[in-house]
Design an enzyme around this catalytic site. Structure first.
Site, PDB file in Angstrom:
ATOM      1  N   HIS A 189      15.385-123.952 -67.930  1.00 43.39           N
ATOM      2  CA  HIS A 189      13.980-123.771 -68.332  1.00 43.39           C
ATOM      3  C   HIS A 189      13.852-122.394 -69.015  1.00 43.39           C
ATOM      4  CE1 HIS A 189       9.847-124.389 -68.657  1.00 43.39           C
ATOM      5  NE2 HIS A 189       9.430-124.234 -67.419  1.00 43.39           N
ATOM      6  N   ARG A 208      10.577-131.607 -73.557  1.00 48.01           N
ATOM      7  CA  ARG A 208      10.743-131.532 -72.099  1.00 48.01           C
ATOM      8  C   ARG A 208      11.321-132.869 -71.665  1.00 48.01           C
ATOM      9  NH1 ARG A 208       6.812-129.307 -67.416  1.00 48.01           N
ATOM     10  NH2 ARG A 208       7.736-127.416 -68.258  1.00 48.01           N
ATOM     11  N   GLN A 213      10.481-120.362 -69.800  1.00 48.23           N
ATOM     12  CA  GLN A 213       9.858-119.743 -68.630  1.00 48.23           C
ATOM     13  C   GLN A 213      10.435-118.350 -68.390  1.00 48.23           C
ATOM     14  OE1 GLN A 213       7.324-121.045 -66.446  1.00 48.23           O
ATOM     15  NE2 GLN A 213       7.349-118.899 -65.858  1.00 48.23           N
ATOM     16  N   ASP A 270      10.963-121.312 -56.547  1.00 43.88           N
ATOM     17  CA  ASP A 270      10.452-122.450 -57.328  1.00 43.88           C
ATOM     18  C   ASP A 270      10.313-123.604 -56.339  1.00 43.88           C
ATOM     19  OD1 ASP A 270       9.794-124.234 -59.381  1.00 43.88           O
ATOM     20  OD2 ASP A 270      11.875-124.516 -60.029  1.00 43.88           O
ATOM     21  N   ARG A 316       3.437-117.226 -70.851  1.00 41.78           N
ATOM     22  CA  ARG A 316       4.073-118.359 -71.517  1.00 41.78           C
ATOM     23  C   ARG A 316       3.555-118.468 -72.951  1.00 41.78           C
ATOM     24  NH1 ARG A 316       6.132-122.579 -68.595  1.00 41.78           N
ATOM     25  NH2 ARG A 316       6.706-123.304 -70.672  1.00 41.78           N
ATOM     26  N   CYS A 340       7.160-119.579 -61.220  1.00 39.74           N
ATOM     27  CA  CYS A 340       6.908-120.232 -62.516  1.00 39.74           C
ATOM     28  C   CYS A 340       5.720-121.178 -62.457  1.00 39.74           C
ATOM     29  CB  CYS A 340       8.166-120.968 -62.971  1.00 39.74           C
ATOM     30  SG  CYS A 340       8.634-122.349 -61.917  1.00 39.74           S
TER      31      CYS A 340
HETATM   32  N1  NVA Z   1      12.126-126.874 -61.146  1.00 37.30           N
HETATM   33  C1  NVA Z   1      10.833-127.347 -61.544  1.00 37.30           C
HETATM   34  C2  NVA Z   1      10.205-126.431 -62.534  1.00 37.30           C
HETATM   35  C3  NVA Z   1       8.789-126.773 -62.906  1.00 37.30           C
HETATM   36  C4  NVA Z   1       8.224-125.888 -63.952  1.00 37.30           C
HETATM   37  C5  NVA Z   1      10.970-128.761 -62.106  1.00 37.30           C
HETATM   38  O1  NVA Z   1      11.923-129.005 -62.855  1.00 37.30           O
HETATM   39  O2  NVA Z   1      10.143-129.596 -61.798  1.00 37.30           O
HETATM   40  N1   CP Z   2       6.104-123.505 -65.325  1.00 36.39           N
HETATM   41  C1   CP Z   2       5.955-124.606 -66.071  1.00 36.39           C
HETATM   42  O1   CP Z   2       6.782-124.946 -66.912  1.00 36.39           O
HETATM   43  O2   CP Z   2       4.798-125.274 -65.843  1.00 36.39           O
HETATM   44  P1   CP Z   2       4.421-126.725 -66.354  1.00 36.39           P
HETATM   45  O3   CP Z   2       5.342-127.702 -65.681  1.00 36.39           O
HETATM   46  O4   CP Z   2       2.985-126.912 -65.931  1.00 36.39           O
HETATM   47  O5   CP Z   2       4.570-126.800 -67.833  1.00 36.39           O
END
Ligand code: NVA
Ligand code: CP
Length: 307
Positions: free
Chosen positions: A129, A102, A132, A223, A291, A263
């Site tokens: 992502h 990540r 997800q 989101d 997930r 998500c």
């Molecule tokens: N768009 C959000 C998704 C979190 C799972 C982010 O990147 O923070």
């Molecule tokens: N939806 C998602 O990826 O959640 P986290 O940021 O908690 O991993």
């Protein structure tokens, strides 16, 4: 070497195969049947951003499959203090059997994958992502909502939106995206999705009007307006995104019995109202649970492909 960096590299058949394996593993898990398909395997998990679901699902999933996961935050490993990505990739992939990352720039995970000797899984970048979306689609399948999908995404043109676009383009369904002006999806990714959509028959439309996107939709999703790394823009974004909250009024334009997905983490009173969130909470939390199952399907699939 097959990696899982975006859904662009996967065929419809492969995406459905991964979901099927995940559903089978889920069914077995509920019947207390544990197949140790990744026995003695290790998954290195590099987190340069926070996570609840991604960490818990990958770590638990790996354990349930008979393997082990290592949580590596950028506060603890040298990548956070300047060791090159390509060196980190060569070291970690010489010891682990799979790596999940990540991070911020998508180019970083591409660089990692280039130098990795083992499959690399995207656990979220600024651009995509995809894991997800495996869980989201699994949730649609389980609820018999995967036929004639008309999906509406309302909010920021971000990593989630981009992954919805690629999923729609690959599977061939309709997706309408409503973002405020100036917060549209990335133009290059949109063009790629439109090109793929031509092959699959998908319809992808963008608008600045949430009502246009949601009208007669079978699935509505959103989101956060402020993704990780954009915290300083939060107050400004809240003002600009006024009118983009998914609330009862907006949901009333969707088809009867339409689904609402998120998500998570969700910010009630911003991208979604408390009422809409709670009304759909059962599905939302099964989406989060998926997930675990979808990613187990993915890891087993990747293992088989790369044997
Ligand atoms: N768009 C959000 C998704 C979190 C799972 C982010 O990147 O923070
Ligand atoms: N939806 C998602 O990826 O959640 P986290 O940021 O908690 O991993």
């Amino acid at each position: 070497m097959r990696h899982f960096l975006t859904l662009k590299d996967f065929t419809k058949k492969e995406i459905l195969e991964i979901i099927d394996i995940g559903l089978e593993i889920k069914k077995n898990l509920k019947s207390k049947i544990y197949k140790k398909e990744l026995e003695n395997q290790t998954l290195g998990m590099i987190f340069e951003k926070s996570s609840t679901r991604t960490r818990v699902s990958f770590e638990t999933g790996m354990f349930q499959l008979g393997g082990h996961a290592l949580f590596l935050s950028n506060r603890d490993i040298h990548i956070g203090r300047g060791e090159p990505v390509k060196d980190t990739a060569r070291v970690i992939s010489s010891m682990c059997d799979m790596v999940m990352i990540r991070t911020f720039e998508h180019s970083k995970i591409e660089e990692f994958a280039k130098f990795s000797k083992v499959p690399v899984i995207n656990g979220l970048t600024d651009s995509y992502h995809p894991v997800q979306l495996l869980a989201d689609y699994m949730t649609l399948v389980e609820n018999n909502a995967d036929k004639n999908i008309v999906a509406a995404y309302v909010g920021d043109g971000n990593n989630m939106t981009h992954s919805w676009m690629i999923l729609a383009a690959k599977l061939g369904f309709e997706l309408r995206i409503a973002t405020p002006k100036g917060y549209e999806v990335d133009e290059d990714i949109l063009n790629e999705a439109l090109k793929l959509a031509k092959e699959s028959g998908a319809v992808i439309k963008t608008t600045n009007d949430p009502k246009v996107a949601v009208k007669n939709a079978t699935v509505v999703t959103t989101d956060t307006w402020t993704s990780m790394g954009q915290e300083e823009e939060k107050e400004e974004r809240i003002k600009i995104f006024n009118g983009f909250m998914v609330d009862d009024k907006l949901m009333s334009l969707a088809k009867d019995n339409s689904m609402f997905l998120h998500c998570l983490p969700a910010y009630r009173g911003l991208e979604v109202s408390e009422e809409v969130f709670e009304k759909h909470s059962e599905i939302i939390f099964s989406e989060a649970e998926n997930r675990l199952h979808a990613q187990k399907g993915l890891m087993v699939w990747l293992k088989k492909q790369n044997q």
